[in-house]
Write an enzyme that holds these catalytic residues in place. Structure first.
Site, PDB file in Angstrom:
ATOM      1  N   LYS A 140       3.554   8.971   8.571  1.00 20.57           N
ATOM      2  CA  LYS A 140       3.333   7.727   9.320  1.00 20.57           C
ATOM      3  C   LYS A 140       4.135   6.575   8.721  1.00 20.57           C
ATOM      4  O   LYS A 140       4.759   5.807   9.456  1.00 20.57           O
ATOM      5  CB  LYS A 140       1.833   7.408   9.323  1.00 20.57           C
ATOM      6  CG  LYS A 140       1.456   6.174  10.130  1.00 20.57           C
ATOM      7  CD  LYS A 140       0.110   6.342  10.794  1.00 20.57           C
ATOM      8  CE  LYS A 140      -1.064   6.213   9.855  1.00 20.57           C
ATOM      9  NZ  LYS A 140      -1.457   4.810   9.625  1.00 20.57           N
TER      10      LYS A 140
ATOM     11  N   ARG B 207       8.787   2.861   9.645  1.00 22.93           N
ATOM     12  CA  ARG B 207      10.009   2.255   9.097  1.00 22.93           C
ATOM     13  C   ARG B 207      11.253   2.724   9.854  1.00 22.93           C
ATOM     14  O   ARG B 207      12.240   1.995   9.962  1.00 22.93           O
ATOM     15  CB  ARG B 207      10.107   2.579   7.603  1.00 22.93           C
ATOM     16  CG  ARG B 207       9.074   1.792   6.755  1.00 22.93           C
ATOM     17  CD  ARG B 207       8.790   2.492   5.450  1.00 22.93           C
ATOM     18  NE  ARG B 207       7.952   1.730   4.523  1.00 22.93           N
ATOM     19  CZ  ARG B 207       6.611   1.688   4.552  1.00 22.93           C
ATOM     20  NH1 ARG B 207       5.931   2.330   5.491  1.00 22.93           N
ATOM     21  NH2 ARG B 207       5.947   0.981   3.647  1.00 22.93           N
TER      22      ARG B 207
ATOM     23  N   GLY C 215      -2.318  -1.414  10.438  1.00 22.70           N
ATOM     24  CA  GLY C 215      -1.996  -2.437   9.434  1.00 22.70           C
ATOM     25  C   GLY C 215      -0.531  -2.391   9.050  1.00 22.70           C
ATOM     26  O   GLY C 215       0.114  -3.432   8.877  1.00 22.70           O
TER      27      GLY C 215
ATOM     28  N   ARG D  71      -8.973  -7.262   9.425  1.00 23.17           N
ATOM     29  CA  ARG D  71      -8.311  -7.004   8.133  1.00 23.17           C
ATOM     30  C   ARG D  71      -7.537  -8.232   7.634  1.00 23.17           C
ATOM     31  O   ARG D  71      -6.992  -8.997   8.435  1.00 23.17           O
ATOM     32  CB  ARG D  71      -7.385  -5.783   8.269  1.00 23.17           C
ATOM     33  CG  ARG D  71      -8.182  -4.550   8.616  1.00 23.17           C
ATOM     34  CD  ARG D  71      -7.315  -3.332   8.763  1.00 23.17           C
ATOM     35  NE  ARG D  71      -6.677  -2.942   7.524  1.00 23.17           N
ATOM     36  CZ  ARG D  71      -5.783  -1.947   7.435  1.00 23.17           C
ATOM     37  NH1 ARG D  71      -5.426  -1.280   8.517  1.00 23.17           N
ATOM     38  NH2 ARG D  71      -5.265  -1.641   6.271  1.00 23.17           N
TER      39      ARG D  71
ATOM     40  N   SER E 117       0.317  -3.097  -3.202  1.00 25.69           N
ATOM     41  CA  SER E 117       0.392  -2.822  -1.768  1.00 25.69           C
ATOM     42  C   SER E 117       1.837  -2.647  -1.317  1.00 25.69           C
ATOM     43  O   SER E 117       2.642  -3.573  -1.386  1.00 25.69           O
ATOM     44  CB  SER E 117      -0.251  -3.978  -0.984  1.00 25.69           C
ATOM     45  OG  SER E 117       0.099  -3.871   0.377  1.00 25.69           O
TER      46      SER E 117
ATOM     47  N   ASP F 137      -4.811   6.605   0.670  1.00 24.64           N
ATOM     48  CA  ASP F 137      -5.390   6.985   1.964  1.00 24.64           C
ATOM     49  C   ASP F 137      -6.174   8.302   1.891  1.00 24.64           C
ATOM     50  O   ASP F 137      -6.746   8.739   2.886  1.00 24.64           O
ATOM     51  CB  ASP F 137      -4.278   7.121   3.014  1.00 24.64           C
ATOM     52  CG  ASP F 137      -3.646   5.770   3.323  1.00 24.64           C
ATOM     53  OD1 ASP F 137      -4.322   4.742   3.147  1.00 24.64           O
ATOM     54  OD2 ASP F 137      -2.473   5.745   3.742  1.00 24.64           O
TER      55      ASP F 137
ATOM     56  N   ARG G 262     -13.697   1.405   3.750  1.00 28.91           N
ATOM     57  CA  ARG G 262     -13.809   2.867   3.565  1.00 28.91           C
ATOM     58  C   ARG G 262     -14.778   3.263   2.473  1.00 28.91           C
ATOM     59  O   ARG G 262     -15.367   4.331   2.537  1.00 28.91           O
ATOM     60  CB  ARG G 262     -12.435   3.467   3.238  1.00 28.91           C
ATOM     61  CG  ARG G 262     -11.616   3.678   4.453  1.00 28.91           C
ATOM     62  CD  ARG G 262     -10.364   4.480   4.211  1.00 28.91           C
ATOM     63  NE  ARG G 262      -9.681   4.584   5.494  1.00 28.91           N
ATOM     64  CZ  ARG G 262      -8.377   4.706   5.647  1.00 28.91           C
ATOM     65  NH1 ARG G 262      -7.582   4.758   4.600  1.00 28.91           N
ATOM     66  NH2 ARG G 262      -7.863   4.797   6.861  1.00 28.91           N
TER      67      ARG G 262
ATOM     68  N   ARG H   8      -9.293   8.147   9.387  1.00 34.46           N
ATOM     69  CA  ARG H   8      -9.424   9.024   8.213  1.00 34.46           C
ATOM     70  C   ARG H   8     -10.899   9.294   7.875  1.00 34.46           C
ATOM     71  O   ARG H   8     -11.229  10.359   7.361  1.00 34.46           O
ATOM     72  CB  ARG H   8      -8.688   8.438   7.011  1.00 34.46           C
ATOM     73  CG  ARG H   8      -7.195   8.310   7.274  1.00 34.46           C
ATOM     74  CD  ARG H   8      -6.345   8.275   6.048  1.00 34.46           C
ATOM     75  NE  ARG H   8      -5.047   7.696   6.346  1.00 34.46           N
ATOM     76  CZ  ARG H   8      -4.037   8.355   6.915  1.00 34.46           C
ATOM     77  NH1 ARG H   8      -4.169   9.621   7.249  1.00 34.46           N
ATOM     78  NH2 ARG H   8      -2.892   7.742   7.172  1.00 34.46           N
TER      79      ARG H   8
HETATM   80  C1  S3P Z   1       1.222   2.009   3.806  1.00 37.95           C
HETATM   81  C2  S3P Z   1       0.713   1.488   2.644  1.00 37.95           C
HETATM   82  C3  S3P Z   1      -0.699   1.604   2.248  1.00 37.95           C
HETATM   83  C4  S3P Z   1      -1.430   2.671   3.038  1.00 37.95           C
HETATM   84  C5  S3P Z   1      -1.097   2.613   4.507  1.00 37.95           C
HETATM   85  C6  S3P Z   1       0.388   2.809   4.722  1.00 37.95           C
HETATM   86  C7  S3P Z   1       2.648   1.816   4.120  1.00 37.95           C
HETATM   87  O1  S3P Z   1      -1.335   0.363   2.473  1.00 37.95           O
HETATM   88  O2  S3P Z   1      -2.826   2.543   2.866  1.00 37.95           O
HETATM   89  O3  S3P Z   1      -1.805   3.607   5.224  1.00 37.95           O
HETATM   90  O4  S3P Z   1       3.167   2.527   4.995  1.00 37.95           O
HETATM   91  O5  S3P Z   1       3.264   0.960   3.481  1.00 37.95           O
HETATM   92  P1  S3P Z   1      -1.292  -0.804   1.365  1.00 37.95           P
HETATM   93  O6  S3P Z   1       0.101  -1.098   1.120  1.00 37.95           O
HETATM   94  O7  S3P Z   1      -1.992  -1.979   1.983  1.00 37.95           O
HETATM   95  O8  S3P Z   1      -2.033  -0.254   0.200  1.00 37.95           O
END
Ligand code: S3P
Length: 450
Positions: free
Chosen positions: A28, A33, A100, A128, A173, A326, A357, A405
């Site tokens: 994903k 990206r 997100g 969020r 993050s 995740d 979660r 999830r």
């Molecule tokens: C992700 C980063 C993670 C992850 C999300 C995908 C990404 O989130 O939990 O499912 O693709 O950059 P955080 O960067 O907020 O930890």
């Protein structure tokens, strides 16, 4: 999608050993990206193995609204990008549904442009926190009009000339890191991100692949500094997206829990920033073989063979959280069947995922008779290796809180527990793993859908 779609309850029953070879859908993070950078780069980008889940489709639609041309050609997605710095003002609000990653990364990508962009999402995404991305954007000169507390919907408008910043991530993050770097693409000068704990690095790898001038260095204490020269040229690429380790986690854990299981999941992404779950399961005694390891398209990939294993509880260190962030819901389900006690530390970020979660998982485990305790940022679970007495009463269902999830994790639980496990809704599984039910059934899982 978004608000108002019909709930689809589902239930799983104790199943016999799983067997077979499967491929999980594309990663994903990489799929989002690929649409973003393909949509921005000059020329044509060809993507195979893309995750065609709702989250990624929404990112594709957002890129189309900003001028990218996207079409399908057999199994491939062909993207003709606008050229870096040449996104168009979207005439509609960009709706990211449940995602997100889509919302936060696109806020960086488009937010610094000198036009208005409106970002919306479903009920889960609208709860969020977006401040973690809006704060660095404000420092670049972006005007933010947000609902109370930096929640969606949000309207962004960049200045005529955004300012490059040097930004130390306040939370581990990859979404925040990526938002800052993607904003930096359209900022003159060097944008710098300092990352105290290493998170998934797909944005950096892909930016380099598209020709961006990006450099990275890691100090002896593990701090990583990433520098991006803005306003360079990006050129379309060919991308083959490997299977998502976060989706592979569900059949993997199910196979470990069910006596007699022997499955292979082929073509799984093995980027070291994503393999914390495999390491943890191996420490617990899991029989996971990493077959045919290879490096393709800038990423490590392998096939995973998993056989039923007797698992023992371990303590998972907080530092490992970014590499398996995740995967805690399904690890918590595995923990319900271990010998002894499992402790997972460093889980603060779980509180701001598609649901809280940590609470959702603890509630669901308790509903199914599992002894567990959740603290502010930790979870401890006492296992019952034979699954005796675990599962819910016929009238009860785990609340999934619009979280794919959480839904998939509890469906895995029902395959190994004495009594069935029901969930209130499975519809949002389509955001990340549309083939989940069919793939699990093909391995021998007993699933009933309403
Ligand atoms: C992700 C980063 C993670 C992850 C999300 C995908 C990404 O989130 O939990 O499912 O693709 O950059 P955080 O960067 O907020 O930890």
């Amino acid at each position: 999608m978004s608000q108002g779609f019909a709930s689809k309850p589902a239930l799983t029953r104790k199943s016999s050993g799983l067997s077979g070879t499967v491929r999980v859908p594309g990663d994903k993070s990489i799929s989002h990206r690929a649409f973003m950078l393909g949509g921005l780069a000059s020329g044509e980008t060809r993507v195979t193995g893309l995750l065609e889940g709702e989250d990624v489709v929404n990112t594709g639609k957002a890129m189309q609204a900003m001028g990218a041309i996207i079409r399908q050609d057999g199994g491939a997605w062909i993207i003709n990008g606008t050229g870096n710095g040449a996104l168009l003002a979207p005439e509609i609000p960009l709706d990211f549904g449940n995602a997100g990653t889509g919302a936060r990364l696109t806020m960086g990508l488009a937010g610094v442009y000198d036009f208005d962009t409106v970002f919306t999402g479903d009920a889960s995404l609208s709860r969020r926190p977006m401040g973690r991305v809006l704060d660095p954007l404000r420092r670049m000169g972006v005007q933010v009009k947000a609902m109370e507390g930096d929640r969606l919907p949000v309207m962004l408008r960049g200045p005529e000339t955004p300012a490059p910043i040097r930004y130390t991530l306040p939370v581990a993050s990859a979404q925040v890191k990526s938002a800052v770097l993607l904003a930096g693409l359209n900022i003159p000068g060097v944008t710098t991100v300092i990352e105290p704990a290493i998170t998934r690095d797909h944005t950096e790898r892909m930016l380099i692949g598209f020709g961006a001038d990006l450099s990275e260095e890691t100090d002896t204490d593990g701090t990583r500094t990433i520098r991006l020269q803005g306003r360079g040229k990006l050129t379309g690429q060919t991308i083959d997206v490997p299977g998502d380790p976060s989706s592979a986690a569900f059949p993997l854990v199910a196979a470990l829990l069910l006596p007699g299981s022997d499955i292979t999941i082929s073509n799984v992404l093995m980027n070291p920033t994503r393999t914390g779950l495999i390491l943890t399961l191996q420490e617990m005694g899991a029989d996971i073989e990493i077959l045919n390891p290879r490096f393709t398209g800038g990423e490590d990939v392998a096939d995973l063979r998993a056989r039923h294993s007797e698992l023992t509880g371990v303590t998972v260190p907080a530092e490992r959280a970014p590499s398996m962030i995740d995967e805690y819901p399904v690890l918590a389900v595995a923990a319900a069947f271990v010998k002894g006690r499992m402790v997972m530390n460093g889980l603060r970020e779980l509180r701001v995922k598609e649901s809280d979660r940590l609470s959702a998982v603890a509630e669901g485990l308790k509903l199914n008779g599992v002894e567990c305790e959740a603290g502010k940022d930790w979870l401890s679970v006492t296992g019952r290796p034979d699954g005796k007495g675990l599962g819910c009463a016929a009238s009860e269902r785990v609340s999934t809180h619009l979280d794919h999830r959480v839904a998939m994790s509890f469906l895995v639980m029902g395959l190994a527990s004495e009594h069935p496990v029901g969930i209130d809704d499975s519809s949002m599984i389509a955001t990340s793993f549309p083939q989940f039910m069919a793939l699990m059934e093909s391995l021998g899982a007993k699933i009933e859908q309403a």
